[in-house]
Enzyme design. Sequence first.
Site, PDB file in Angstrom:
ATOM      1  N   GLY A  74       0.714  -1.337  -0.109  1.00 32.94           N
ATOM      2  CA  GLY A  74       0.019   0.065   0.080  1.00 32.94           C
ATOM      3  C   GLY A  74       0.813   1.303   0.043  1.00 32.94           C
ATOM      4  O   GLY A  74       2.109   1.291   0.447  1.00 32.94           O
ATOM      5  N   HIS A  76       1.147   3.589   1.833  1.00 32.61           N
ATOM      6  CA  HIS A  76       1.814   4.194   3.172  1.00 32.61           C
ATOM      7  C   HIS A  76       2.484   3.019   3.798  1.00 32.61           C
ATOM      8  O   HIS A  76       2.696   3.052   5.053  1.00 32.61           O
ATOM      9  CB  HIS A  76       0.716   4.738   3.912  1.00 32.61           C
ATOM     10  N   SER A  77       2.894   2.242   2.857  1.00 33.42           N
ATOM     11  CA  SER A  77       3.730   0.912   3.557  1.00 33.42           C
ATOM     12  C   SER A  77       4.848   1.209   4.401  1.00 33.42           C
ATOM     13  O   SER A  77       5.766   1.707   3.607  1.00 33.42           O
ATOM     14  CB  SER A  77       3.937  -0.173   2.584  1.00 33.42           C
ATOM     15  N   ASN A  78       4.879   0.535   5.520  1.00 32.95           N
ATOM     16  CA  ASN A  78       6.194   0.694   6.377  1.00 32.95           C
ATOM     17  C   ASN A  78       7.238  -0.324   5.582  1.00 32.95           C
ATOM     18  O   ASN A  78       8.317   0.042   5.822  1.00 32.95           O
ATOM     19  CB  ASN A  78       5.981   0.234   7.678  1.00 32.95           C
ATOM     20  N   CYS A  80       7.812  -0.833   2.542  1.00 32.12           N
ATOM     21  CA  CYS A  80       8.200  -0.488   1.215  1.00 32.12           C
ATOM     22  C   CYS A  80       9.391   0.731   1.960  1.00 32.12           C
ATOM     23  O   CYS A  80      10.222   0.918   1.424  1.00 32.12           O
ATOM     24  CB  CYS A  80       7.428   0.119   0.599  1.00 32.12           C
TER      25      CYS A  80
END
Length: 342
Positions: A74, A76-78, A80
Amino acid sequence: MSLSSSLPRVSLCDHLPTSLQEAPRLSKTLGIKLFVKREDLTGLATGGNKIRNLEFIFGEVLERGCDAIITTAGVHSNMCRATAATAARLGMKCMLLLRGSKGDPEEGNLLLDRLLGADVRFIPTKDPYDERVPGWLEEASRELEATGHRPYVLHLTGGTSTLATCAYVDGAEELAAQFAKIGTIPDSLYVTVGSGITMAGLVLGFKHLERPTRVVGVSANSEAGFLADRIVDYANSAASRLRLDTRIVAGDFEVLDDYVGPGYGVPTLEAIEAIRLTAREEGLLLDPVYTGKCMAALQDRARNGHLGQDETVVFLHSGGIPNLFAQAGTLKTRTPLTQQPR
Ligand SMILES: Cc1ncc(COP(=O)(O)O)c(C=O)c1O
């Protein structure tokens, strides 16, 4: 020798072991003995549980001689952001296929992804299980190969999810040593569940080490039964990979799905209250997507008597702080004023 010492590993966490801290004021307010495992302090571009996962995943990436990484999640992925930070630290190329669009505000993790030098692309789906995702990853991989790179596709399935689970068997060992140091075996440990990988590693680690601390997972998204099946699969794949005889069954742990609220990433009033209380009483920052909901569950269970006065509970703080800033507007406008400023 640790349980996971047979696996290739890259040192990425700046601070291991992460500390296990008492939370004396929150303990008093909630009527339990509360400790916080500070996995938010692993280090590397705001830290969190993903950095520990990536130590093992990048062990394999480097072992395979790859010089580029592609992953997807997503917007706002942590995971990534942590992957982009790892690639930057190791001097590798990073491509992110984010479920989002160009119109998404450049804040929180998306801001950090760009600062960290990732090549950010958007994919037109909101569904992590969309059947087109593997095709998009394959396409990105071919693109990088055409420019002379040797890419590793990090999709949290199969062997990669097993390696990430092994990372939290390592986390469980670290905790077991800390329990010995404080002379207590906590009754329960609360952890947020996204994929279930972190929880799976902890459940397997505690069971293998014969620590009776019950792991309670608080879902940030999916339904409990679905997650329980995945947790069992992740844990047992990790057990095979680590050549452990221990096996996990659904009765070994508990998953709660009644604190998700309207949906993934949408903060609940209870989570906002929990974030506020934890910040005021302990100077500890939680996020609205994952850890805020987990703390809301823990606080609710303490207040409704599910957790007794004499219980020792560990809250695993898995990080995710950039989303606190990405959701600043929601946090300000939706916060009920049950507590006036000091
Ligand atoms: C801050 C934070 N906490 C918890 C989780 C959940 O971890 P897992 O996917 O291993 O269940 C995530 C996953 O994205 C996360 O970013």
